[in-house]
Motif scaffolding. Structure first.
Motif, PDB file in Angstrom:
ATOM      1  N   SER A   1       7.787  13.063  -2.205  1.00 10.79           N
ATOM      2  CA  SER A   1       8.080  11.958  -1.289  1.00 10.79           C
ATOM      3  C   SER A   1       6.832  11.093  -1.164  1.00 10.79           C
ATOM      4  O   SER A   1       5.699  11.596  -1.244  1.00 10.79           O
ATOM      5  N   ILE A   2       7.059   9.795  -0.956  1.00 12.69           N
ATOM      6  CA  ILE A   2       5.959   8.857  -0.780  1.00 12.69           C
ATOM      7  C   ILE A   2       6.477   7.665   0.011  1.00 12.69           C
ATOM      8  O   ILE A   2       7.690   7.404   0.050  1.00 12.69           O
ATOM      9  N   SER A   3       5.572   6.977   0.680  1.00 10.51           N
ATOM     10  CA  SER A   3       5.936   5.792   1.456  1.00 10.51           C
ATOM     11  C   SER A   3       5.112   4.600   0.991  1.00 10.51           C
ATOM     12  O   SER A   3       3.947   4.754   0.608  1.00 10.51           O
ATOM     13  N   SER A   4       5.735   3.438   1.056  1.00 13.91           N
ATOM     14  CA  SER A   4       5.056   2.186   0.713  1.00 13.91           C
ATOM     15  C   SER A   4       5.203   1.228   1.880  1.00 13.91           C
ATOM     16  O   SER A   4       6.301   1.072   2.439  1.00 13.91           O
ATOM     17  N   SER A   5       4.102   0.590   2.275  1.00 17.04           N
ATOM     18  CA  SER A   5       4.137  -0.356   3.400  1.00 17.04           C
ATOM     19  C   SER A   5       3.746  -1.746   2.919  1.00 17.04           C
ATOM     20  O   SER A   5       2.934  -1.904   1.995  1.00 17.04           O
TER      21      SER A   5
ATOM     22  N   SER B   1       0.852  -1.192   0.000  1.00 16.54           N
ATOM     23  CA  SER B   1       0.000   0.000   0.000  1.00 16.54           C
ATOM     24  C   SER B   1       0.883   1.235   0.000  1.00 16.54           C
ATOM     25  O   SER B   1       2.068   1.177   0.349  1.00 16.54           O
ATOM     26  N   PHE B   2       0.291   2.381  -0.389  1.00 18.51           N
ATOM     27  CA  PHE B   2       1.071   3.611  -0.524  1.00 18.51           C
ATOM     28  C   PHE B   2       0.401   4.741   0.258  1.00 18.51           C
ATOM     29  O   PHE B   2      -0.829   4.807   0.369  1.00 18.51           O
ATOM     30  N   SER B   3       1.229   5.611   0.771  1.00 11.51           N
ATOM     31  CA  SER B   3       0.736   6.794   1.471  1.00 11.51           C
ATOM     32  C   SER B   3       0.338   7.852   0.447  1.00 11.51           C
ATOM     33  O   SER B   3       0.545   7.696  -0.758  1.00 11.51           O
TER      34      SER B   3
END
Length: 440
Positions: free
Chosen positions: A360-364, A347-349
């Protein structure tokens, strides 16, 4: 001989060339397949129309480096005038100016590159009084695919309609006995870098060169930036005085400028510097330009961390500081002794943008280490990277994580007991009696 024959001849000469000899210069005819654009231009600018006809441009006796590969190459001979031949042939003398990187034009086909050539009517800003009414002007824009160059040339027709000269049926211009329209190149503007991709914070050198016929003085140099529908002046030079509108922008020194170098230097690039730069050179008679596309990029930074100790564990991959927007994130799982395999279900922020404009982006991802544990890799692909950038971490199996948790908790419990024991010992131990001080 047709243009295909000429290209084949050049390729054969190159493929059969002997060992390289000392670098020398040799004048050759450079032949380009072009399109003549229909009329509909405006004064001082370019003509354009949907109507195009095939044309041939012959740059006569252009000096090019000869390493021995030009042996057997013959000059353009032309042919007899054929009234039913729709092909328009322009012969252009280059005796008054220089054609930079002419070898790139000559060897383009053999190098697997494409040459785009368009010829349009050119309308003067002010027609000189001494010019005969039969003279006409054309501008030729030539672009070599890949790394360029891109060249714009202003050509003036030669010859007179008198003395029984045959006129071209469409152009109404006098033709030579070989059926060509004879011209002379009097001005050219070129760039060796039609497009640039540079990193954020670096310096940019935007090349813009020119060559003018004797008697034509340079009156102004102007650099403009076009981006997202708006334009702004970056640098202007007029009769020896330069003015920078963008902080730190510099033009070539005066001696280089007068020698035909109008290159622009931009230090410490920001995202606001991205766009199409127009280098416009104006002489006492002509004006021409080159467009350089500058794309600014920022490489991402990748950090992989364990977000949750609970079972199953959660991994967070933080991708920060990249530009432009498009980025690809791939998760890869590899068990001990196994093969790497892509993992789905990440999933992505929401997307974040900094004040500088980078993203910027985060992936969990929920990790499944299995019975033996696994290595997880977060792999990022971006246009600023020559190869994918990744970060990895080892995720232990549940049994090891449980055993480690029990050991860690037991250690904390023993430390707590030891601490309490020391505190009680200090509290119950007798304190030494105080010795009274003698009175003075």
């Amino acid at each position: 001989m047709g243009s295909e024959g000429w290209c084949l001849l050049v390729c054969l000469a190159l493929s059969g060339a002997a060992d390289a000899v000392e670098r020398q210069w040799r004048p050759v005819d450079v032949i380009l397949d072009c399109f003549l654009m229909g009329e509909g231009g405006h004064r001082g600018g370019f003509a354009s129309s949907e109507n195009m006809v095939k044309a041939l441009l012959v740059l006569k006796q252009v000096p090019v480096p000869d390493d021995g590969s030009l042996e057997g190459l013959t000059d353009f001979q032309g042919g007899t005038l054929a009234k039913d031949d729709p092909l328009i042939t322009f012969e252009a003398s280059v005796n008054l100016i220089q054609i930079p990187q002419a070898e790139a034009l000559l060897h383009a086909d053999c190098s697997g590159k494409e040459v785009t050539c368009e010829i349009s009517r050119y309308f003067l800003q002010a027609r000189p009084k001494a010019t005969v009414e039969t003279a006409a002007w054309f501008i030729t824009n030539v672009l070599v695919s890949g790394e360029g160059p891109s060249i714009s040339m202003v050509m003036k027709t030669l010859g007179d309609a008198e003395n029984g000269s045959v006129l071209h049926p469409m152009l109404k211009l006098p033709l030579s006995p070989q059926g060509t329209v004879r011209t002379e190149v009097e001005f050219q503007v070129t760039t060796q870098t039609p497009s640039l991709n540079l990193l954020l914070g670096s310096s940019a050198s935007l090349h813009c060169g020119f060559s003018v016929a004797p008697g034509l003085g340079i009156t102004s140099v102007e650099w403009r930036l076009q981006h997202k529908g708006s334009g702004q002046l970056v640098y202007c030079w007029t009769t020896g005085r330069g003015q920078a509108k963008r902080e730190g922008a510099t033009l070539a020194p005066q001696q280089l400028l007068m020698a035909g170098d109008a290159s622009l230097t931009l230090p410490s690039l920001t995202l606001k510097d991205e766009g199409a730069y127009v280098c416009q050179i104006t002489t006492s008679l002509y004006r021409a330009q080159q467009i350089i596309q500058l794309d600014v990029q920022a490489a991402p930074k990748v950090l992989l961390s364990l977000a949750s100790e609970a079972l199953p564990p959660t991994l967070i991959c933080s991708i920060t500081g990249y530009y432009p927007l498009d980025v690809s994130v791939t998760w890869i799982r590899e068990e001990l002794g196994g093969d790497p395999a892509p993992v789905s279900g990440a999933s992505f922020s929401s997307l974040r943008q900094s004040v500088a404009g980078t993203y910027s982006i985060s992936s969990s991802l929920t990790a499944e280490p299995g019975s033996v544990g696994a290595t997880y890799t977060c792999q990022v692909t971006h246009v600023s990277l020559e190869e994918p950038l990744g970060a990895d971490t080892w995720v232990a199996p549940p049994e090891q994580r449980t055993a480690f948790g029990v050991l860690f908790a037991s250690s904390l419990f023993l430390l707590a007991l030891l601490f309490l024991g020391l505190q009680r010992r200090q509290a119950t131990s007798p304190r030494p009696a105080r010795t009274p001080r003698p009175s003075g």
